[in-house]
Motif scaffolding. Structure first.
Motif, PDB file in Angstrom:
ATOM      1  N   LEU A  11       0.838  -1.211   0.000  1.00 51.90           N
ATOM      2  CA  LEU A  11       0.000   0.000   0.000  1.00 51.90           C
ATOM      3  C   LEU A  11       0.872   1.260   0.000  1.00 51.90           C
ATOM      4  N   ASN A  14       0.897   7.158   1.687  1.00 52.77           N
ATOM      5  CA  ASN A  14      -0.184   8.080   2.080  1.00 52.77           C
ATOM      6  C   ASN A  14      -1.451   7.313   2.463  1.00 52.77           C
ATOM      7  N   VAL A  15      -1.670   6.167   1.813  1.00 49.40           N
ATOM      8  CA  VAL A  15      -2.825   5.327   2.181  1.00 49.40           C
ATOM      9  C   VAL A  15      -2.603   4.756   3.575  1.00 49.40           C
ATOM     10  N   ARG A  16      -1.409   4.251   3.808  1.00 50.56           N
ATOM     11  CA  ARG A  16      -1.123   3.686   5.135  1.00 50.56           C
ATOM     12  C   ARG A  16      -1.276   4.758   6.212  1.00 50.56           C
ATOM     13  N   ASN A  18      -3.201   7.440   6.143  1.00 47.10           N
ATOM     14  CA  ASN A  18      -4.635   7.713   6.356  1.00 47.10           C
ATOM     15  C   ASN A  18      -5.312   6.602   7.153  1.00 47.10           C
ATOM     16  N   MET A  19      -4.943   5.356   6.845  1.00 44.80           N
ATOM     17  CA  MET A  19      -5.536   4.218   7.560  1.00 44.80           C
ATOM     18  C   MET A  19      -5.149   4.274   9.039  1.00 44.80           C
ATOM     19  N   THR A 129     -12.936   3.294   3.629  1.00 51.49           N
ATOM     20  CA  THR A 129     -11.688   2.569   3.366  1.00 51.49           C
ATOM     21  C   THR A 129     -11.841   1.501   2.283  1.00 51.49           C
ATOM     22  N   GLU A 131     -12.342   1.337  -0.919  1.00 49.43           N
ATOM     23  CA  GLU A 131     -11.600   1.438  -2.185  1.00 49.43           C
ATOM     24  C   GLU A 131     -10.091   1.345  -1.973  1.00 49.43           C
ATOM     25  N   THR A 132      -9.612   2.074  -0.966  1.00 44.38           N
ATOM     26  CA  THR A 132      -8.161   2.223  -0.813  1.00 44.38           C
ATOM     27  C   THR A 132      -7.492   1.073  -0.078  1.00 44.38           C
ATOM     28  N   ASP A 133      -8.172   0.513   0.912  1.00 44.89           N
ATOM     29  CA  ASP A 133      -7.580  -0.602   1.659  1.00 44.89           C
ATOM     30  C   ASP A 133      -8.678  -1.568   2.100  1.00 44.89           C
ATOM     31  N   SER A 137     -10.953  -2.136   5.600  1.00 43.30           N
ATOM     32  CA  SER A 137     -12.403  -2.055   5.478  1.00 43.30           C
ATOM     33  C   SER A 137     -13.068  -3.321   6.020  1.00 43.30           C
TER      34      SER A 137
END
Ligand SMILES: [Fe+2]
Length: 159
Positions: A11, A14-16, A18-19, A129, A131-133, A137
């Protein structure tokens, strides 16, 4: 902004990030809810004392497990997990627990009110979440299902 630990998980950073932020926000809410549930467990009084006392302990125990799941996903993604309790107090969006309230029906109502805030926030996190992870989710979905079920346990005392 905390530093992320490196990982071979594919991932984007930036996704990590945000998560981790979203997961930590729910660690705060779940921690506050667990403490409030214990306060209810200790202080509740009424003709159905033992049923409520034991139910609240079961609920608090499940919250501890859920908190751990959410927290460890943040660790998995390389995040710094959780905050000191003083920071929990600043960041939580739950109403303060009225420790002097002992009447069982009122305690249940107040607990269900707070439970719904957390359960519905987790439900929003599922969609946020997806879509991105999808793994995060999916984890939120599992947490949501349990919180909803426990909200049912609480609400069933109100009707
Ligand atoms: Fe106890």
């Amino acid at each position: 902004m905390t530093n992320l630990q490196s990982t071979k998980i594919s991932l984007p950073e930036n996704v990590r990030r945000n998560m981790v932020e979203l997961l930590n926000r729910h660690v705060v809410l779940l921690t506050d809810l667990a403490i409030q549930t214990k306060l209810a467990h200790w202080n509740v009084r009424g003709p159905h004392f033992i049923a409520y006392h034991e139910l609240f302990d079961d609920l608090a125990g499940r919250l501890t497990e859920l908190t751990d799941m959410v927290a460890e996903r943040a660790a998995t993604l390389g995040g710094t997990v959780g905050v000191p309790v003083q920071e929990v107090a600043k960041r939580t969006t739950l109403a303060v627990w009225p420790v002097e309230e002992r009447r069982d029906a009122e305690v249940i109502r107040l607990l269900a009110e707070r439970w719904a805030v957390v359960a519905n926030s987790v439900r929003e996190a599922i969609a946020a979440t997806a879509e991105t992870d999808p793994d995060t989710s999916d984890l939120f979905t599992e947490v949501s299902r349990q919180l909803d079920k426990d909200l049912w346990f609480l609400e069933s005392h109100l009707s």
